[in-house]
Motif scaffolding. Structure first.
Motif, PDB file in Angstrom:
ATOM      1  N   UNK A   2       0.838  -1.200   0.000  1.00 33.07           N
ATOM      2  CA  UNK A   2       0.000   0.000   0.000  1.00 33.07           C
ATOM      3  C   UNK A   2       0.866   1.240   0.000  1.00 33.07           C
ATOM      4  N   UNK A   3       0.367   2.293  -0.601  1.00 26.89           N
ATOM      5  CA  UNK A   3       1.114   3.542  -0.669  1.00 26.89           C
ATOM      6  C   UNK A   3       0.546   4.568   0.302  1.00 26.89           C
ATOM      7  N   UNK A   4       1.449   5.306   0.925  1.00 24.65           N
ATOM      8  CA  UNK A   4       1.098   6.459   1.738  1.00 24.65           C
ATOM      9  C   UNK A   4       1.545   7.679   0.939  1.00 24.65           C
ATOM     10  N   UNK A   5       0.615   8.328   0.227  1.00 24.61           N
ATOM     11  CA  UNK A   5       1.016   9.489  -0.569  1.00 24.61           C
ATOM     12  C   UNK A   5       1.336  10.692   0.317  1.00 24.61           C
ATOM     13  N   UNK A   6       2.468  11.306   0.027  1.00 20.68           N
ATOM     14  CA  UNK A   6       2.898  12.517   0.715  1.00 20.68           C
ATOM     15  C   UNK A   6       3.124  13.560  -0.371  1.00 20.68           C
ATOM     16  N   UNK A   7       2.387  14.653  -0.303  1.00 20.43           N
ATOM     17  CA  UNK A   7       2.495  15.715  -1.304  1.00 20.43           C
ATOM     18  C   UNK A   7       2.998  16.971  -0.606  1.00 20.43           C
ATOM     19  N   UNK A   8       4.042  17.557  -1.196  1.00 17.37           N
ATOM     20  CA  UNK A   8       4.614  18.786  -0.651  1.00 17.37           C
ATOM     21  C   UNK A   8       4.520  19.867  -1.708  1.00 17.37           C
ATOM     22  N   UNK A   9       3.908  20.987  -1.354  1.00 16.23           N
ATOM     23  CA  UNK A   9       3.768  22.127  -2.257  1.00 16.23           C
ATOM     24  C   UNK A   9       4.683  23.246  -1.796  1.00 16.23           C
ATOM     25  N   UNK A  10       5.304  23.925  -2.793  1.00 12.95           N
ATOM     26  CA  UNK A  10       6.122  25.078  -2.437  1.00 12.95           C
ATOM     27  C   UNK A  10       6.258  26.004  -3.628  1.00 12.95           C
ATOM     28  N   UNK A  11       6.491  27.282  -3.322  1.00 13.21           N
ATOM     29  CA  UNK A  11       6.704  28.304  -4.334  1.00 13.21           C
ATOM     30  C   UNK A  11       8.061  28.092  -4.990  1.00 13.21           C
ATOM     31  N   UNK A  12       8.080  28.128  -6.316  1.00 16.10           N
ATOM     32  CA  UNK A  12       9.332  28.119  -7.066  1.00 16.10           C
ATOM     33  C   UNK A  12       9.276  29.296  -8.034  1.00 16.10           C
TER      34      UNK A  12
END
Length: 148
Positions: A2-12
């Motif tokens: 099973x996958x544990x999705x981790x999403x990280x958003x940041x300004x570029x």
């Protein structure tokens, strides 16, 4: 697995991100490595995805930068934290940036320990349905259990 999705958003902006996001990236890498070790035996694989926020989106919603989601929910929901804001630096211009507030402390860089804690709580939810679900008619074969 099973996958544990981790999403990280940041300004570029112009290929650069702020120091706060850069430091969070290092903490996130360390946390994902530790989560892989802890969750692997349970059949769970953390999968990190990075999302870029452009300058226009950031100006409209600066609180979306340096934001982490685990299993589709904001990190703060998993650990009882709240989002805050504070002045940042060059890449972010005059905008305030996201902080994470927990137990009276405000974090500009999100520490690996808090990411790990959120990951473990999120992973426990992935385990709950399969670990807790057993059909009533199931029998262990002993002859005395219901559903024999």
């Amino acid at each position: 697995m099973r996958q544990l999705p981790i999403v990280w958003k940041r300004l570029v902006k112009d290929g650069n991100t702020c120091e706060r996001c850069g430091s969070t990236w290092l903490q996130l890498q360390a946390a994902v490595g530790k989560l892989e070790i802890a969750l692997g035996p349970l059949g769970i694989q953390p999968v990190l995805k990075m999302e870029t926020i452009d300058e226009r989106t950031f100006k409209a919603e600066p609180s979306e930068s340096n934001r982490i989601f685990l299993a589709g929910r904001p990190m703060e929901q998993w650990i009882g934290a709240t989002a805050g804001m504070s002045r940042c630096c060059s890449v972010c211009g005059d905008s305030d940036c996201r902080t994470l507030e927990l137990d009276g402390a405000a974090y500009e860089t999100i520490p690996a320990e808090l990411i790990i804690k959120a990951g473990l709580v999120a992973a426990s939810q992935l385990l709950a349905p399969s670990a807790m679900t057993q059909p009533e008619s199931a029998s262990c074969g002993c002859g005395t259990c219901p559903g024999k």
